[in-house]
Design an enzyme around this catalytic site. Structure first.
Site, mmCIF file in Angstrom:
data_model
loop_
_atom_site.group_PDB
_atom_site.id
_atom_site.type_symbol
_atom_site.label_atom_id
_atom_site.label_comp_id
_atom_site.label_asym_id
_atom_site.label_seq_id
_atom_site.Cartn_x
_atom_site.Cartn_y
_atom_site.Cartn_z
ATOM 1 N N TRP A 1 0.823 -1.219 0.000
ATOM 2 C CA TRP A 1 0.000 0.000 0.000
ATOM 3 C C TRP A 1 0.861 1.277 0.000
ATOM 4 O O TRP A 1 1.801 1.395 0.776
ATOM 5 C CB TRP A 1 -0.899 0.050 1.214
ATOM 6 C CG TRP A 1 -1.987 -0.966 1.395
ATOM 7 C CD1 TRP A 1 -2.723 -1.132 2.552
ATOM 8 C CD2 TRP A 1 -2.534 -1.924 0.467
ATOM 9 N NE1 TRP A 1 -3.650 -2.146 2.375
ATOM 10 C CE2 TRP A 1 -3.560 -2.635 1.108
ATOM 11 C CE3 TRP A 1 -2.227 -2.254 -0.866
ATOM 12 C CZ2 TRP A 1 -4.290 -3.660 0.483
ATOM 13 C CZ3 TRP A 1 -2.953 -3.266 -1.498
ATOM 14 C CH2 TRP A 1 -3.970 -3.954 -0.830
ATOM 15 N N TYR B 1 -10.668 -15.457 -4.367
ATOM 16 C CA TYR B 1 -10.846 -15.996 -3.021
ATOM 17 C C TYR B 1 -12.020 -16.963 -3.032
ATOM 18 O O TYR B 1 -13.090 -16.648 -2.520
ATOM 19 C CB TYR B 1 -11.047 -14.861 -2.011
ATOM 20 C CG TYR B 1 -9.765 -14.100 -1.799
ATOM 21 C CD1 TYR B 1 -8.739 -14.651 -1.031
ATOM 22 C CD2 TYR B 1 -9.544 -12.871 -2.411
ATOM 23 C CE1 TYR B 1 -7.534 -13.986 -0.864
ATOM 24 C CE2 TYR B 1 -8.334 -12.202 -2.253
ATOM 25 C CZ TYR B 1 -7.341 -12.756 -1.477
ATOM 26 O OH TYR B 1 -6.144 -12.113 -1.314
ATOM 27 N N TRP C 1 -1.061 -13.966 -1.461
ATOM 28 C CA TRP C 1 -1.491 -13.148 -0.324
ATOM 29 C C TRP C 1 -1.357 -14.036 0.901
ATOM 30 O O TRP C 1 -2.009 -15.052 0.972
ATOM 31 C CB TRP C 1 -2.951 -12.718 -0.505
ATOM 32 C CG TRP C 1 -3.419 -11.822 0.593
ATOM 33 C CD1 TRP C 1 -3.864 -12.192 1.843
ATOM 34 C CD2 TRP C 1 -3.475 -10.382 0.563
ATOM 35 N NE1 TRP C 1 -4.184 -11.087 2.585
ATOM 36 C CE2 TRP C 1 -3.963 -9.966 1.831
ATOM 37 C CE3 TRP C 1 -3.160 -9.413 -0.390
ATOM 38 C CZ2 TRP C 1 -4.146 -8.612 2.144
ATOM 39 C CZ3 TRP C 1 -3.344 -8.071 -0.067
ATOM 40 C CH2 TRP C 1 -3.834 -7.681 1.186
ATOM 41 N N GLU D 1 -3.682 -11.378 -6.428
ATOM 42 C CA GLU D 1 -3.990 -11.859 -5.070
ATOM 43 C C GLU D 1 -4.607 -13.239 -5.132
ATOM 44 O O GLU D 1 -5.631 -13.439 -5.784
ATOM 45 C CB GLU D 1 -5.005 -10.949 -4.347
ATOM 46 C CG GLU D 1 -4.462 -9.667 -3.787
ATOM 47 C CD GLU D 1 -5.494 -8.964 -2.872
ATOM 48 O OE1 GLU D 1 -6.313 -9.660 -2.225
ATOM 49 O OE2 GLU D 1 -5.479 -7.728 -2.819
ATOM 50 N N ASN E 1 -7.075 -0.569 -4.701
ATOM 51 C CA ASN E 1 -7.198 -1.987 -4.388
ATOM 52 C C ASN E 1 -8.665 -2.403 -4.448
ATOM 53 O O ASN E 1 -9.487 -1.918 -3.677
ATOM 54 C CB ASN E 1 -6.654 -2.269 -2.977
ATOM 55 C CG ASN E 1 -6.932 -3.697 -2.541
ATOM 56 O OD1 ASN E 1 -6.621 -4.644 -3.252
ATOM 57 N ND2 ASN E 1 -7.557 -3.859 -1.384
ATOM 58 N N GLU E 2 -8.999 -3.272 -5.404
ATOM 59 C CA GLU E 2 -10.325 -3.877 -5.539
ATOM 60 C C GLU E 2 -11.480 -2.873 -5.618
ATOM 61 O O GLU E 2 -12.394 -2.907 -4.791
ATOM 62 C CB GLU E 2 -10.577 -4.876 -4.391
ATOM 63 C CG GLU E 2 -9.585 -6.023 -4.370
ATOM 64 C CD GLU E 2 -9.959 -7.148 -3.404
ATOM 65 O OE1 GLU E 2 -10.800 -6.918 -2.506
ATOM 66 O OE2 GLU E 2 -9.417 -8.260 -3.559
#
Length: 385
Positions: free
Chosen positions: A68, A261, A343, A301, A183-184
């Protein structure tokens, strides 16, 4: 002087067609996420944790780290309030970049978050509310002019920052492989993907107006949107308001990203179903990257949570091996797959950052070995192709 001349020979990662290129040769990689680096480095006595992870990662052949470059509002913030920065936290990010240089690891730096962790979108819209703007919800982040001004200011501030250790401006530093807009990104009020896409069309050229040397990604998970409706069958049964194809076609975006995920997206489904989903997810995105978008793809990720009811070290290792084998095969046959970033990697003694997905390389030799094998396979493939 030494660091600078070293960097000079280091070169910027570039994109040629559907492949990453470094100094005229194909660039393939194995990488990792350690989002916490700036945050931990803010306390000088903890900086050894950053160095430890870079050292262990480098020993395992990992050459790209995603982390980040934001922390908006709240405790230990980089950006305390709009356009007000904590120099101490900025110097922590300087340290992270200089250590990455030292260990030969390139960075993908995200510029804000979709979620409230470390501020992100919710903090930006809260700042606008505090300034008297009428805000309906977090999705106004993409459309409100005041909020967009705050975001552009942050981009400008980070990209033009001169590192207090290396004396190199971030935008001139080849240690940075790429920036990510967010991010996302997600948007609840518009599942078509158009709202996020219009924001990308505005912010991507803005980033490039400040920094033409570095690559740029959106930071997406890969959800398909309305522009190619038949691709939505590959989504995990829902949408998040992004359009993988449309936004990655934006001229200033250099490569596509996906996250996966399955343990969260398909919770309740068995191991097989989840692994098959990830395989389809990778295949479909690679196909689009090659044939429609014409840009490289990175799996930025993926991981396996220890919080899963059926978790064991063997389960995680075999899942990671399966994902790595797919990345390798797709890179070998399709040419557009640049690499994958697991991740997430932590140093020893960082239990407060455990999220279930944590890997401590020094304590998990079997996983370390699987990661190192993938690194050598990708490095060998780079020379074969």
């Amino acid at each position: 002087m030494f660091i600078h001349s070293l960097l000079f020979s280091y070169g910027f990662v570039q994109v040629r067609g559907t492949q990453f290129d470094l100094n005229g040769s194909l660039f393939l990689f194995n990488g990792f996420n350690s989002y916490w680096m700036m945050n931990v480095a803010t306390e000088p006595s903890n900086r050894n944790k950053v160095s430890d992870v870079f050292r262990e990662a480098s020993a395992a052949g990992l050459t790209v780290c995603r982390t980040w470059a934001f922390s908006d509002g709240g405790d230990g913030a980089l950006q305390i309030s709009p356009a007000v920065y904590d120099e101490r936290v900025f110097q922590a990010l300087d340290f992270v970049i200089s250590e990455a240089t030292r260990y030969g690891i390139r960075l993908i730096l995200s510029l804000t978050n979709n979620y409230h962790d470390f501020g992100g979108r919710p903090q930006y819209v809260q700042w606008a509310r505090n300034a008297g703007e009428t805000i309906d919800g977090d999705d106004d982040f993409y459309t409100n002019e005041v909020v967009k001004g705050y975001y552009r200011n942050h981009v400008q501030k980070v990209l033009t920052r001169v590192n207090t250790i290396t004396r190199i401006a971030y935008r001139d530093d080849p240690t940075v492989m790429a920036w990510e807009l967010m991010n996302e990104p997600r948007c609840q009020v518009d599942y078509s993907g158009n709202t996020v896409n219009e924001w990308v069309q505005e912010m991507a050229p803005y980033v490039k107006s400040i920094d033409k040397k570095h690559l740029l990604a959106v930071g997406m998970e890969g959800f398909f949107g309305d522009s190619v409706p038949d691709r939505k069958q590959y989504n995990p049964g829902y949408q998040v308001g992004t359009d993988f194809i449309k936004s990655n076609l934006v001229k200033e975006i250099n490569f596509g990203t996906i996250h996966a995920y399955p343990d969260v997206w398909l919770s309740g489904q068995d191991e097989n179903a989840q692994t098959n989903f990830v395989q389809r997810w990778m295949d479909s995105h690679l196909e689009d990257s090659r044939t429609i978008i014409g840009k490289p793809l990175v799996f930025t990720e993926f991981g396996k949570s220890k919080k899963d009811p059926d978790y064991s070290l063997d389960v995680r290792d075999s899942y990671m091996s399966a994902v790595y084998a797919d990345i390798y095969d797709l890179a070998r046959n399709g040419g557009a797959f640049g690499g994958g970033l697991v991740w997430q990697i932590l140093a020893e003694g960082m239990d407060s950052y455990d999220d279930g997905y944590e890997i401590v390389l020094s304590q998990e030799p079997s996983t370390n070995s699987i990661i190192a094998q993938q690194s050598s396979k990708m490095a060998a493939l780079e020379h074969t192709l």
